[in-house]
Scaffold this active site. Structure first.
Site, short mmCIF file in Angstrom:
data_model
loop_
_atom_site.label_atom_id
_atom_site.label_comp_id
_atom_site.label_asym_id
_atom_site.label_seq_id
_atom_site.Cartn_x
_atom_site.Cartn_y
_atom_site.Cartn_z
N SER A 594 4.70 3.04 -1.97
CA SER A 594 5.33 2.35 -3.27
C SER A 594 6.92 2.37 -2.81
O SER A 594 7.37 1.82 -1.82
CB SER A 594 5.07 3.17 -4.44
OG SER A 594 5.34 2.15 -5.69
N ASP A 669 -3.62 -4.81 -5.80
CA ASP A 669 -2.49 -4.00 -6.41
C ASP A 669 -2.12 -4.76 -7.46
O ASP A 669 -1.31 -5.82 -7.05
CB ASP A 669 -1.55 -3.73 -5.16
CG ASP A 669 -0.70 -2.76 -5.58
OD1 ASP A 669 -0.28 -2.50 -6.87
OD2 ASP A 669 -0.11 -2.29 -4.67
N HIS A 701 -2.89 -0.20 -6.45
CA HIS A 701 -1.98 0.46 -5.83
C HIS A 701 -2.17 2.27 -5.45
O HIS A 701 -1.43 2.27 -4.41
CB HIS A 701 -0.79 0.54 -6.95
CG HIS A 701 0.51 0.82 -6.45
ND1 HIS A 701 1.00 0.22 -5.48
CD2 HIS A 701 1.34 1.95 -6.76
CE1 HIS A 701 2.40 0.73 -5.26
NE2 HIS A 701 2.61 1.71 -6.16
#
Length: 728
Positions: A594, A669, A701
């Protein structure tokens, strides 16, 4: 003395397994639950202050129970609810008590929507009659008891409803809810993700009014994701997602009066037109609602007190900051409706006490350290309970202090991470303690002195099992980089020999206010790092500028330039570590997920003379692709700060790639869209740069489900071994 012996045993065991046997960790063990810790699930302190409840799941039979335990003896008093006794419910996954604890709301058949939101079938269980009542035939969201326990409000298809538990009648009181247009009382995607709440409605103390936020998403741009599934044709998920600089949902505050069956809108005299309402909460006065309004730049947060009878709003507190103001859940109203508030206005996060009108009474905590959790206030003893990092920024301890800021007492003594769950009357707290060498230890503590009264769970089975493995110590230290002493941990091979050289694999996240260097027990990744150390790698993590718990200036230095100072620190740290005689400076890698993937990509591109390889999982590749609330909090809008967005986004630096790069993303995601990776791939291709990538169909995600994590970590391990491990 018995408690001292228990703690001494833990100290002995937690250090002894570090030098124990030679068993090697495998990825299959990590992701099959071999190293799973025991805990207390859905812990709830009963109103009498002498008992607590826990949700227990029987893995063999598949049933669930709510069991009641006595604080003093820790013995189970009784089973309040068992799914085995309920014909309509095979098992339940969560529970909520009514205020008087005579009813329990049981969640079943839950299905996830986004990170925090879900739909479910809910039943009310009456603890006196032993009867269950289905709340709705439909799957609903956020069912919530009224304070008097006679009603439940809930969300369904973007509208709000109230069920009368006495008559069974369901009343719908909003009617304009439409998917991807208008939502009543449930947050939109970006509020849920970035303001961290889903239920955007609240009951007043008299159970006759409901305040709620309405989201008009009509003009918010849509984002779509293909869902590949198992059918011949894929489907699409389409939802409103405001990217940085784009239109947000128009929010408004409303009241529903159950007696008159009337809706009304509440307006406040704010100085800005584009705004958020990140929190609403009724005071103890059934006619006074508090609401927090925030400008779009998020550097002004206003707390309003709204009189529902007079429809009059008064500004109580106005917080401003040169960068941004954090939104928290710490607002607490005392019996006289004076309130507790936390703020960074003196440079560190501390606790403040205001009167009901918003006049500051006093600052309760002070010092060059951060309050990390506010637990509550005990009116009988006039004490505030909180958690802070006063004992070092990588540690957490539980403290008490008088409301006037005097008689501060540290209630936990074990160095590491302590987190408290207090009994309703603040007589006891269950402390969850862990450190890098001690797995989760649950103890019953006296709230007045902090004294450990009993051990509840000690994860002794895990400790015994770990003695068979060849594990390394996680070494904590600081590293001097760019004028700052940055927190760092390092894991070396158990048979480390300073005369040899080792490849270095770095991990970081680096997002604003985050912390990865913390003295707490292992996550799954820590076992992976131990496995890599067993294979001959040194693994290290450095929390650079922009991370949290070292004051507002350290955290907010990255404002308007996300990725600039953070990358400088990671590159400098890699250079300094690479200068060590035992580290091979030609074999340094970095990875992250991320925000960490954004960072690892930039590190490889901008630090191409330092890093040989990088892995980026679900990375942001341009801040122009990410959501409005998070991105604009730190960057303002792209229209105002184009260079801040573009100068440090990895998609604009692909031409600098020299090393080995592995790019990974899930197509489902909803947070960091796979668009980020697809656009990065195209940029790399057009720059004629070779790289590797992996796409996980329909994974969100978190990239998990079935064997997905095992496959992911196998791929990353193989990549590390191929690019850094050639001399091992």
């Amino acid at each position: 003395m018995k408690i001292l012996r228990i703690l001494s045993l833990f100290c002995f065991l937690s250090t002894s397994f570090l030098t124990a046997q030679n068993k090697q960790i495998t990825l299959e063990e990590i992701w099959s639950g071999t190293f799973r810790t025991e805990g207390l699930d859905a812990l709830h302190s009963m109103a009498n202050g002498q008992q607590y409840s826990v949700l227990n799941f029987d893995r063999t039979k598949g049933g669930t129970t709510i069991d009641i335990y006595d604080y003093k003896t820790l013995e189970k008093v009784n089973t309040l609810v068992s799914s085995a006794d309920l014909k309509a419910i095979k098992y339940f996954t969560d529970y909520t008590f009514s205020a008087d604890e005579s009813q329990v709301l049981l969640a079943t058949e839950e299905e996830s929507i986004f990170r925090r939101s879900s739909l479910g079938v809910y039943y009310v269980y009456n603890t006196k009659t032993k009867q269950t009542t289905l709340v709705s035939e439909d799957k609903i969201q956020e069912p919530t008891f009224s304070p008097d326990g006679t009603k439940i409000a809930f969300g369904l298809n973007n509208n709000l409803y109230v069920k009368d538990l006495v008559s069974g009648k369901i009343t719908q009181f909003t009617f304009d809810g439409v998917k991807n247009k208008v939502i009543n009382g449930i947050t939109d995607w970006v509020y849920e993700e970035e303001f961290a709440f889903v239920r955007a409605f609240d009951w007043n103390a008299d159970s006759n009014k409901i305040a709620f936020i309405r989201f008009d998403e009509t003009d918010v741009p849509e984002f779509s994701m293909d869902v590949y599934g198992k059918d011949l044709y894929q489907t699409q998920t389409v939802f409103k997602y405001p990217k940085a600089g784009e239109k947000n949902a128009v929010v408004s505050l409303h009241l529903f009066d159950l007696k008159s069956n009337k809706l009304s809108e509440v307006k406040v005299d704010k100085s800005y037109d584009d705004f958020y309402i990140p929190r609403i909460k009724w005071t103890n006065d059934a006619d006074v609602l508090s609401a927090q309004f925030m400008n779009r730049h998020q550097n002004q947060l206003d707390l309003w007190m709204i009189n529902a009878k007079k429809n009059k709003a008064t500004l109580a507190v106005a917080e401003t900051d040169k960068a941004y103001v954090d939104v928290t859940d710490n607002l607490t109203f005392l019996e006289d409706d004076s309130f507790i508030w936390t703020s960074e206005k003196d440079g560190y996060n501390h606790i403040y006490h205001y009167d009901s009108k918003g006049k500051l009474i006093n600052q309760i905590t002070k010092g060059n350290w951060e309050v990390t959790t506010y637990y509550g206030y005990d009116a009988k003893t006039d004490q505030i309970f909180y958690q802070s990092v006063e004992n070092g920024s990588i540690n957490r301890d539980v403290y008490s202090v008088k409301l006037n800021g005097t008689q501060k007492r540290r209630l936990t003594q074990q160095t590491g991470t302590n987190n408290a769950d207090f009994s309703a009357d603040f007589t006891y707290f269950i402390n969850t303690y862990s450190s890098a060498t001690t797995p989760y230890l649950y103890t019953l503590n006296d709230a007045k002195s902090g004294q450990v009264l009993k051990s509840i769970k000690d994860n002794s089975a895990l400790i015994a099992g770990l003695k068979d493995y060849k594990l390394s110590k996680k070494e904590f230290s600081t590293i001097s980089i760019n004028g700052n002493d940055l927190n760092m941990w390092m894991i070396k091979p158990a048979n480390f020999d300073a005369s040899k050289t080792y490849p270095l694999f770095m991990y970081q996240y680096s997002g604003p206010g985050s912390q990865q260097v913390a003295n707490k027990w292992n996550s799954a990744n820590d076992y992976w790092y131990q496995m890599l150390a067993q294979q001959g790698y040194i693994v290290a993590c450095v929390d650079g500028r922009g991370t949290g718990l070292k004051g507002a200036d350290f955290k907010k230095v990255t404002q308007n330039e996300l990725g600039k100072f953070e990358i400088e620190d990671q590159i400098a740290a890699a250079k300094l570590l690479g200068s060590k005689s035992y580290i091979d400076s030609s074999r340094i890698g970095i990875w992250g997920w991320s925000y960490g993937g954004f960072m690892s990509s930039n590190a490889l591109f901008k630090g191409n003379d330092v890093f040989k390889m990088a892995i980026a999982v679900a990375p942001v590749t341009s801040w122009r692709f990410y959501d409005s609330i998070y991105t604009e909090r730190y960057m303002t809008t792209p229209q105002e700060n184009a260079s801040g967005y573009d100068d440090n986004s990895p998609i604009n630096h692909v031409d600098k790639l020299k090393g080995d790069f592995l790019l990974i993303h899930g197509t489902g995601d909803d947070n960091v869209h796979v668009q980020n990776t697809m656009r990065m791939v195209e940029a790399l291709v057009q720059a004629n740069k070779q790289f590797e990538w992996m796409i996980y169909p329909d994974k969100n995600h978190g990239i998990y489900g079935g064997n997905t994590r095992l496959h992911l970590y196998t791929k990353m391990t193989n990549f590390i071994n191929r690019t850094l491990g050639d001399k091992l």
